[in-house]
Write a protein that holds these residues in place. Structure first.
Motif, PDB file in Angstrom:
ATOM      1  N   UNK A   9      18.691   8.559  15.865  1.00 54.26           N
ATOM      2  CA  UNK A   9      17.597   8.651  16.841  1.00 54.26           C
ATOM      3  C   UNK A   9      17.499   7.368  17.653  1.00 54.26           C
ATOM      4  N   UNK A  10      17.677   6.202  16.986  1.00 54.58           N
ATOM      5  CA  UNK A  10      17.570   4.925  17.687  1.00 54.58           C
ATOM      6  C   UNK A  10      18.640   4.807  18.765  1.00 54.58           C
ATOM      7  N   UNK A  11      19.893   5.164  18.442  1.00 54.90           N
ATOM      8  CA  UNK A  11      20.964   5.055  19.423  1.00 54.90           C
ATOM      9  C   UNK A  11      20.696   5.967  20.614  1.00 54.90           C
ATOM     10  N   UNK A  54      23.653   3.646  11.605  1.00 52.34           N
ATOM     11  CA  UNK A  54      22.956   2.635  10.813  1.00 52.34           C
ATOM     12  C   UNK A  54      23.445   1.227  11.169  1.00 52.34           C
ATOM     13  N   UNK A  55      24.744   1.111  11.516  1.00 52.78           N
ATOM     14  CA  UNK A  55      25.271  -0.198  11.909  1.00 52.78           C
ATOM     15  C   UNK A  55      24.585  -0.680  13.192  1.00 52.78           C
ATOM     16  N   UNK A  56      24.358   0.236  14.134  1.00 53.53           N
ATOM     17  CA  UNK A  56      23.667  -0.124  15.375  1.00 53.53           C
ATOM     18  C   UNK A  56      22.199  -0.446  15.091  1.00 53.53           C
ATOM     19  N   UNK A  57      21.553   0.334  14.238  1.00 57.59           N
ATOM     20  CA  UNK A  57      20.145   0.102  13.914  1.00 57.59           C
ATOM     21  C   UNK A  57      19.949  -1.259  13.253  1.00 57.59           C
ATOM     22  N   UNK A  58      20.935  -1.702  12.475  1.00 55.14           N
ATOM     23  CA  UNK A  58      20.823  -2.979  11.763  1.00 55.14           C
ATOM     24  C   UNK A  58      21.253  -4.167  12.620  1.00 55.14           C
ATOM     25  N   UNK A  59      22.325  -3.988  13.403  1.00 53.79           N
ATOM     26  CA  UNK A  59      22.912  -5.131  14.111  1.00 53.79           C
ATOM     27  C   UNK A  59      22.987  -4.963  15.629  1.00 53.79           C
ATOM     28  N   UNK A  60      22.377  -3.917  16.177  1.00 52.15           N
ATOM     29  CA  UNK A  60      22.315  -3.751  17.619  1.00 52.15           C
ATOM     30  C   UNK A  60      23.689  -3.658  18.266  1.00 52.15           C
ATOM     31  N   UNK A  61      23.855  -4.373  19.402  1.00 51.99           N
ATOM     32  CA  UNK A  61      25.111  -4.334  20.157  1.00 51.99           C
ATOM     33  C   UNK A  61      26.277  -4.831  19.314  1.00 51.99           C
ATOM     34  N   UNK A  64      27.418  -2.026  17.168  1.00 49.79           N
ATOM     35  CA  UNK A  64      28.134  -1.022  17.950  1.00 49.79           C
ATOM     36  C   UNK A  64      29.593  -1.437  18.148  1.00 49.79           C
ATOM     37  N   UNK A  65      29.792  -2.718  18.443  1.00 54.02           N
ATOM     38  CA  UNK A  65      31.148  -3.237  18.639  1.00 54.02           C
ATOM     39  C   UNK A  65      31.931  -3.255  17.324  1.00 54.02           C
ATOM     40  N   UNK A  66      31.284  -3.659  16.244  1.00 53.02           N
ATOM     41  CA  UNK A  66      31.962  -3.651  14.947  1.00 53.02           C
ATOM     42  C   UNK A  66      32.357  -2.235  14.537  1.00 53.02           C
ATOM     43  N   UNK A  67      31.500  -1.279  14.855  1.00 51.93           N
ATOM     44  CA  UNK A  67      31.816   0.112  14.533  1.00 51.93           C
ATOM     45  C   UNK A  67      33.060   0.575  15.285  1.00 51.93           C
ATOM     46  N   UNK A  68      33.213   0.102  16.523  1.00 55.63           N
ATOM     47  CA  UNK A  68      34.432   0.457  17.266  1.00 55.63           C
ATOM     48  C   UNK A  68      35.667  -0.146  16.606  1.00 55.63           C
ATOM     49  N   UNK A  69      35.564  -1.407  16.178  1.00 56.71           N
ATOM     50  CA  UNK A  69      36.683  -2.049  15.493  1.00 56.71           C
ATOM     51  C   UNK A  69      37.116  -1.246  14.273  1.00 56.71           C
ATOM     52  N   UNK A  70      36.158  -0.636  13.585  1.00 57.56           N
ATOM     53  CA  UNK A  70      36.447   0.127  12.369  1.00 57.56           C
ATOM     54  C   UNK A  70      36.987   1.531  12.672  1.00 57.56           C
ATOM     55  N   UNK A  71      36.994   1.903  13.966  1.00 54.96           N
ATOM     56  CA  UNK A  71      37.465   3.237  14.328  1.00 54.96           C
ATOM     57  C   UNK A  71      36.420   4.313  14.148  1.00 54.96           C
ATOM     58  N   UNK A  98      18.542  -6.926  22.617  1.00 64.04           N
ATOM     59  CA  UNK A  98      17.208  -7.461  22.330  1.00 64.04           C
ATOM     60  C   UNK A  98      16.726  -7.091  20.926  1.00 64.04           C
ATOM     61  N   UNK A  99      17.481  -6.239  20.240  1.00 60.98           N
ATOM     62  CA  UNK A  99      17.092  -5.848  18.883  1.00 60.98           C
ATOM     63  C   UNK A  99      17.101  -7.064  17.954  1.00 60.98           C
ATOM     64  N   UNK A 100      16.027  -7.253  17.231  1.00 58.75           N
ATOM     65  CA  UNK A 100      15.922  -8.377  16.299  1.00 58.75           C
ATOM     66  C   UNK A 100      15.643  -7.839  14.902  1.00 58.75           C
ATOM     67  N   UNK A 101      16.569  -8.057  13.997  1.00 59.89           N
ATOM     68  CA  UNK A 101      16.389  -7.687  12.596  1.00 59.89           C
ATOM     69  C   UNK A 101      16.759  -8.890  11.739  1.00 59.89           C
ATOM     70  N   UNK A 102      16.247  -8.930  10.527  1.00 61.66           N
ATOM     71  CA  UNK A 102      16.532 -10.057   9.640  1.00 61.66           C
ATOM     72  C   UNK A 102      18.032 -10.201   9.362  1.00 61.66           C
ATOM     73  N   UNK A 103      18.762  -9.103   9.047  1.00 60.84           N
ATOM     74  CA  UNK A 103      20.199  -9.257   8.819  1.00 60.84           C
ATOM     75  C   UNK A 103      20.933  -9.819  10.035  1.00 60.84           C
ATOM     76  N   UNK A 104      20.514  -9.396  11.241  1.00 57.80           N
ATOM     77  CA  UNK A 104      21.159  -9.903  12.453  1.00 57.80           C
ATOM     78  C   UNK A 104      20.846 -11.376  12.652  1.00 57.80           C
ATOM     79  N   UNK A 105      19.601 -11.775  12.427  1.00 57.98           N
ATOM     80  CA  UNK A 105      19.212 -13.180  12.576  1.00 57.98           C
ATOM     81  C   UNK A 105      20.041 -14.066  11.644  1.00 57.98           C
ATOM     82  N   UNK A 106      20.167 -13.648  10.399  1.00 57.21           N
ATOM     83  CA  UNK A 106      20.932 -14.422   9.413  1.00 57.21           C
ATOM     84  C   UNK A 106      22.394 -14.513   9.825  1.00 57.21           C
ATOM     85  N   UNK A 107      22.949 -13.387  10.251  1.00 58.83           N
ATOM     86  CA  UNK A 107      24.358 -13.339  10.634  1.00 58.83           C
ATOM     87  C   UNK A 107      24.635 -14.262  11.820  1.00 58.83           C
TER      88      UNK A 107
END
Length: 413
Positions: A9-11, A54-61, A64-71, A98-107
């Protein structure tokens, strides 16, 4: 869509921003969703793996890019640059970043602390991450001059090599190079600029790089041209270099020094120039407040910071360097990247055969990098600036008071 998982839904909420153009999405269950004007030329995003959402919901853009790398997803016709352009045009990319989540901030924080180029050793590691992938790797998608920066296109039919030679000619004319002058090139790559300047303008050159791989091949190329007595290649950080020169150039390096080092770089530049010396800075820039995203920071250019034009000119003036001329080559870089991507795609099997490190994930990462940067220059806020400047208060008449680069180059074709 209310019955869809939260990540999906978020995407789709992001994609609902699309008003110009059309995007069709097919999820792993085969369901189709349409966004934007269906009468427009359509792009088709096919999601293979439900984890994409879920990858986009957690880490935003970045996710999305990492998901492409994974195929985990593809654009049906591999039109990633157009997909990125669609996102730029409709504000999807900005919203996702602009998505801000704790896992993204730490990463992001962990990555930036590890790669901050304040320390010379960090700058060296950042450069090696990208530029020491192997000379044979780069030879499979660059032109014969081995130039890894924006070219200069005069005609639609110009080859990649012509664009790069025209870029060197443009810079030489702006610097008004004269036989016997000394030229320092900070971030010299494989020596293309110095070789061109020595061959066509009779200068003596010093190239500075942090890449051992680049330096080895640059020295070989200089020797092959018979310029060993006129060009030297040095593996050092620009902060460790001494000496003064008639002319200064830096092409595609400034974006790697880091915001905290802008003043240091310009002060070093001023010291390199003799009284009345002239310099040219060629750098990727932006007219946006957004800089490199988290994915680019981690996987492509760690430690980089893309400047706005006022940040460049402000530090030049603070270093008592007078700005003479600035221009943007924005559309030229989009075309350069298109050439690189086409070459890369044509040679994927050869690249994969070079080493096990060039696996499918790596190839997808580089394909996304080249196409997303093309989209950024073609549709987004990315720029590439050439800033001409000089030492002192008076503009010397041996450098043109006015400059028509296209006319001058066309006259000599």
């Amino acid at each position: 869509m209310d019955n869809l998982p939260s990540g999906e839904r978020y995407l789709y909420q992001l994609f609902s921003l699309i008003k110009v153009g059309h995007l069709k999405v097919t999820n792993p269950q085969g369901q189709e969703f349409n966004f934007g004007d269906q009468s427009s030329t359509s792009l088709h995003l096919i999601v293979h793996n439900q984890n994409t959402y879920d990858r986009v919901l957690t880490f935003g853009a970045m996710g999305f890019c990492e998901a492409y790398m994974e195929g985990w997803w593809d654009e049906e016709c591999d039109r990633l640059s157009d997909l990125i352009g669609l996102f730029h045009t409709n504000g999807v990319y900005t919203k996702a970043r602009s998505l801000i989540t704790l896992p993204l901030i730490v990463k992001v924080a962990t990555q930036r602390l590890r790669t901050m180029p304040i320390l010379i050793q960090n700058s060296r590691k950042n450069v090696q991450h990208h530029y020491d992938l192997g000379n044979d790797f780069y030879q499979h998608f660059l032109d014969p001059t081995l130039t890894y920066s924006c070219g200069y296109r005069l005609k639609e039919t110009d080859s990649l090599e012509q664009m790069q030679l025209q870029k060197y000619e443009l810079i030489c004319r702006k610097l008004a190079l004269q036989p016997g002058e000394s030229l320092i090139d900070i971030g010299c790559g494989w020596g293309g600029m110095l070789i061109y300047a020595a061959e066509h303008y009779g200068v003596k050159g010093t190239g500075i790089t942090l890449s051992e791989e680049q330096a080895k091949l640059a020295v070989e190329r200089v020797e092959q041209k018979g310029f060993s007595d006129r060009i030297q290649i040095i593996v050092k950080d620009y902060r460790e270099v001494q000496g003064q020169y008639d002319k200064f150039v830096s092409i595609g390096m400034f974006e790697h020094v880091g915001k905290g080092n802008f003043a240091t770089f310009m002060q070093a530049t001023a010291k390199f120039l003799k009284p009345h010396g002239v310099g040219l800075l060629h750098t990727v820039g932006t007219n946006s407040t957004q800089r490199n995203g988290a994915w680019v920071d981690k996987y492509i250019f760690p430690g980089a910071y893309v400047p706005q034009l006022h940040e460049i000119t402000r530090e030049l003036m603070a270093a008592k360097l007078s700005v003479a001329h600035c221009e943007s080559l924005k559309p030229h870089y989009a075309e350069t990247l298109r050439h690189w991507r086409n070459n890369f795609n044509d040679n994927k099997s050869k690249i994969a055969a070079l080493s096990s490190i060039y696996d499918e994930r790596f190839l997808r990462m580089w394909d996304l990098y080249l196409q997303s940067f093309e989209g950024g220059f073609r549709y987004g806020g990315m720029q590439v600036y050439q800033c001409l400047f000089y030492q002192g208060k008076q503009w010397r008449f041996d450098t043109p008071l006015t400059f028509s680069a296209k006319a001058a180059l066309t006259a000599n074709r």
